[in-house]
Design an enzyme around this catalytic site. Sequence first.
Site, PDB file in Angstrom:
ATOM      1  N   THR A  93      -1.681  40.357   3.411  1.00  0.00           N
ATOM      2  CA  THR A  93      -1.932  40.265   4.974  1.00  0.00           C
ATOM      3  C   THR A  93      -0.075  39.585   5.737  1.00  0.00           C
ATOM      4  O   THR A  93      -0.024  40.165   6.060  1.00  0.00           O
ATOM      5  CB  THR A  93      -3.155  39.933   5.376  1.00  0.00           C
ATOM      6  OG1 THR A  93      -3.652  41.198   5.217  1.00  0.00           O
ATOM      7  CG2 THR A  93      -2.541  40.288   6.753  1.00  0.00           C
TER       8      THR A  93
ATOM      9  N   ARG B 290      -8.240  44.184  11.507  1.00  0.00           N
ATOM     10  CA  ARG B 290      -8.477  45.034  11.046  1.00  0.00           C
ATOM     11  C   ARG B 290      -9.827  44.590   9.969  1.00  0.00           C
ATOM     12  O   ARG B 290     -11.175  44.681  10.241  1.00  0.00           O
ATOM     13  CB  ARG B 290      -8.130  45.362   9.522  1.00  0.00           C
ATOM     14  CG  ARG B 290      -7.285  46.706   9.554  1.00  0.00           C
ATOM     15  CD  ARG B 290      -5.883  46.723   8.217  1.00  0.00           C
ATOM     16  NE  ARG B 290      -5.464  48.125   8.958  1.00  0.00           N
ATOM     17  CZ  ARG B 290      -4.278  47.998   8.975  1.00  0.00           C
ATOM     18  NH1 ARG B 290      -3.584  46.371   9.376  1.00  0.00           N
ATOM     19  NH2 ARG B 290      -3.439  48.650   8.851  1.00  0.00           N
TER      20      ARG B 290
ATOM     21  N   ASP C 240      -9.086  39.158  21.786  1.00  0.00           N
ATOM     22  CA  ASP C 240      -7.802  39.536  21.262  1.00  0.00           C
ATOM     23  C   ASP C 240      -6.210  40.487  22.292  1.00  0.00           C
ATOM     24  O   ASP C 240      -6.800  41.431  23.088  1.00  0.00           O
ATOM     25  CB  ASP C 240      -7.659  41.390  20.286  1.00  0.00           C
ATOM     26  CG  ASP C 240      -6.059  40.713  19.382  1.00  0.00           C
ATOM     27  OD1 ASP C 240      -5.069  41.100  19.894  1.00  0.00           O
ATOM     28  OD2 ASP C 240      -6.868  40.726  18.075  1.00  0.00           O
TER      29      ASP C 240
ATOM     30  N   THR D  67      -6.111  35.766  13.260  1.00  0.00           N
ATOM     31  CA  THR D  67      -5.329  35.613  13.459  1.00  0.00           C
ATOM     32  C   THR D  67      -4.161  35.937  12.807  1.00  0.00           C
ATOM     33  O   THR D  67      -4.761  34.466  11.587  1.00  0.00           O
ATOM     34  CB  THR D  67      -5.295  34.959  14.800  1.00  0.00           C
ATOM     35  OG1 THR D  67      -5.079  33.641  14.380  1.00  0.00           O
ATOM     36  CG2 THR D  67      -5.773  34.976  15.577  1.00  0.00           C
TER      37      THR D  67
ATOM     38  N   ARG E  31      -6.003  31.497   8.218  1.00  0.00           N
ATOM     39  CA  ARG E  31      -4.793  31.067   8.196  1.00  0.00           C
ATOM     40  C   ARG E  31      -4.936  29.873   8.569  1.00  0.00           C
ATOM     41  O   ARG E  31      -5.652  29.021   9.244  1.00  0.00           O
ATOM     42  CB  ARG E  31      -3.419  31.705   8.506  1.00  0.00           C
ATOM     43  CG  ARG E  31      -2.915  32.512   8.213  1.00  0.00           C
ATOM     44  CD  ARG E  31      -2.028  32.299   5.850  1.00  0.00           C
ATOM     45  NE  ARG E  31      -1.755  33.224   5.803  1.00  0.00           N
ATOM     46  CZ  ARG E  31      -2.343  34.376   5.145  1.00  0.00           C
ATOM     47  NH1 ARG E  31      -3.495  34.196   4.678  1.00  0.00           N
ATOM     48  NH2 ARG E  31      -1.604  35.115   4.461  1.00  0.00           N
TER      49      ARG E  31
ATOM     50  N   GLU F 104      -1.862  23.156   0.893  1.00  0.00           N
ATOM     51  CA  GLU F 104      -2.374  24.063   0.351  1.00  0.00           C
ATOM     52  C   GLU F 104      -2.096  23.359  -1.553  1.00  0.00           C
ATOM     53  O   GLU F 104      -0.898  23.777  -1.303  1.00  0.00           O
ATOM     54  CB  GLU F 104      -2.969  25.197   0.426  1.00  0.00           C
ATOM     55  CG  GLU F 104      -3.013  25.643   1.488  1.00  0.00           C
ATOM     56  CD  GLU F 104      -3.434  27.268   2.258  1.00  0.00           C
ATOM     57  OE1 GLU F 104      -3.236  27.988   0.509  1.00  0.00           O
ATOM     58  OE2 GLU F 104      -4.662  27.688   2.808  1.00  0.00           O
TER      59      GLU F 104
ATOM     60  N   HIS G 186      -8.484  28.708  -0.985  1.00  0.00           N
ATOM     61  CA  HIS G 186      -8.193  30.194  -0.688  1.00  0.00           C
ATOM     62  C   HIS G 186      -8.637  32.038  -1.521  1.00  0.00           C
ATOM     63  O   HIS G 186      -7.893  31.983  -1.816  1.00  0.00           O
ATOM     64  CB  HIS G 186      -6.387  30.000  -0.519  1.00  0.00           C
ATOM     65  CG  HIS G 186      -6.034  31.187  -0.053  1.00  0.00           C
ATOM     66  ND1 HIS G 186      -4.392  30.540   0.957  1.00  0.00           N
ATOM     67  CD2 HIS G 186      -6.157  32.762   1.158  1.00  0.00           C
ATOM     68  CE1 HIS G 186      -4.302  31.089   1.995  1.00  0.00           C
ATOM     69  NE2 HIS G 186      -5.230  32.837   1.026  1.00  0.00           N
TER      70      HIS G 186
ATOM     71  N   ALA H  71      -9.014  37.075  -0.639  1.00  0.00           N
ATOM     72  CA  ALA H  71      -8.266  37.901  -0.863  1.00  0.00           C
ATOM     73  C   ALA H  71      -8.624  37.880  -3.233  1.00  0.00           C
ATOM     74  O   ALA H  71      -8.540  38.759  -3.430  1.00  0.00           O
ATOM     75  CB  ALA H  71      -6.809  38.395  -1.196  1.00  0.00           C
TER      76      ALA H  71
END
Length: 528
Positions: free
Chosen positions: A77, A154, A174, A206, A235, A264, A282, A285
Amino acid sequence: MSFTIGNVLISESVDPTCAKILQDNGIKTDTKIGLSRDQLIAELKNYDGLVVRSATKVTAEVIEGTDRLKVVGRAGTGVDNIDCNAATRNGVLVINAPGGNAISAAELTCAMIITLSRHLPQACASLKNGKWDRKLYMGQELLNKTLAIVGLGRIGREVATRMQAFGMKTVGFDPLVPPEESIKFGVKSYDLNDLWTMADYITVHTPLIPQTKNLINDNVFAKCKKGVRIVNCARGGIIDENALLRALESGQCGGAGLDVYTEEPPKNTALIQHPKVICTPHLGASTVEAQNRVAVEIAEQFVDLLHGKNIMGVVNSASFCQLLSPENKPWADLSTSLGKISSSLIPSGSGDIKVTITTQGMQLNKKVTFLSTAVIVGLLQHRIKLGVNCINAPVLAKEAGIELQQKHEDVCLRRNVDSALVVNIAAGENKHEIVGLIAGDKAFLGSLDGADFFPHVELSGKLLLCRSDNSSVTFPKLIGLFNPQDIQSIWCSSMVNNRVWYVFNVNKDDSYQKAISSLVDFCAFITL
């Protein structure tokens, strides 16, 4: 409009499905992991496309180091590891896979919220160390607690629906989601200042952009309830890490669940080692399902680009998808042609250029923005030739000092047509109006400076455009300059102010232009 994508470099560990889909559709694919910046720049001279996850830093130096790269695809994303401004200016499309990891990221966020409420990692570690500290790890129920969700895309929506099942009250913010929309999935929208004061838990979803960098800081923590818990699986940099550490140490923040960090791997060891912090490397995903979905999604978008189809993950060009649409292609081609014609009418050094683009007719309602981009593409291509496309045209036009205005009129006043595109261009004393039309799927010039063409001029091939007085001897002299086999078509406009426009469709280069210039007061050669 379509992209020629012959080969793609995958620079990170992406699910093999991505390479297989690309290769099955005729796109050569190489995977090279762990490239340095200089190695990446050298490699990209051989590739049209690049697929990355989050580790590859696609900086301005990388983008500007090759003139072949056309598209960068993020198998995920966020695109904060890609310099989108540099990509835009260099005409490189940036795409992502916006839906592929939404479920996995939402599930991790929910796990963080539950874990924060019951101190699960701390209790687990304590028991494994031989302790039985039941009172030390007294938790709180989530029932009737307020969860503030910043970012209702989403992932934010998926988090909301899941935590509502635990009886949490979900509120959010938002700027792109109207309150009447958020209430449909059970989230009542508030301004940020109101949101902070009511939250028992806060989760952020965001992108990392200038407006969200350090969004949650000392001032925000001061407005929150004492003991507020906070989660960031979006993030690093959205939460000011130093402010978070201060809030944890003072007790203003009762706990934090962190999956992402400003750096990171994280260097703020005091934060990640704090006893009230639950941290993961992290993993948002990092599920088999998410990695497969983002790999498929990004690969399919590359294939769709190859075939000129619409795609959903465009990040840096608002006009790209509309111009890609088959139903808009004739109008997009017409717009580009009118841009080239309008540019040819303005001599270099005439001064600052002002362009007004007007769409006429209901068929073109809400299409003026992306058609204006196509006009600017044609205008700039005629002046600077290389490297202009619908991605970078708006930026290059602004840098060139071109002032752009857009209008739409529901009624088209042209005879026998329902829709038209009108371009007015001015620079100094030079002012011109060009009217373009579509018949079937072909583009035509309908009029120029109020002089009508009947039949209309078909806009294709190589055109010589010239203006002369209405003398009966001028036209025969013009014809006499050509070899008959070099002329495909000739059009003559109506007379305005004792001047007539002639358009010659020729099958040679502009070698006739110099000779014609001696007989007319304006002459330009245009390749469409």
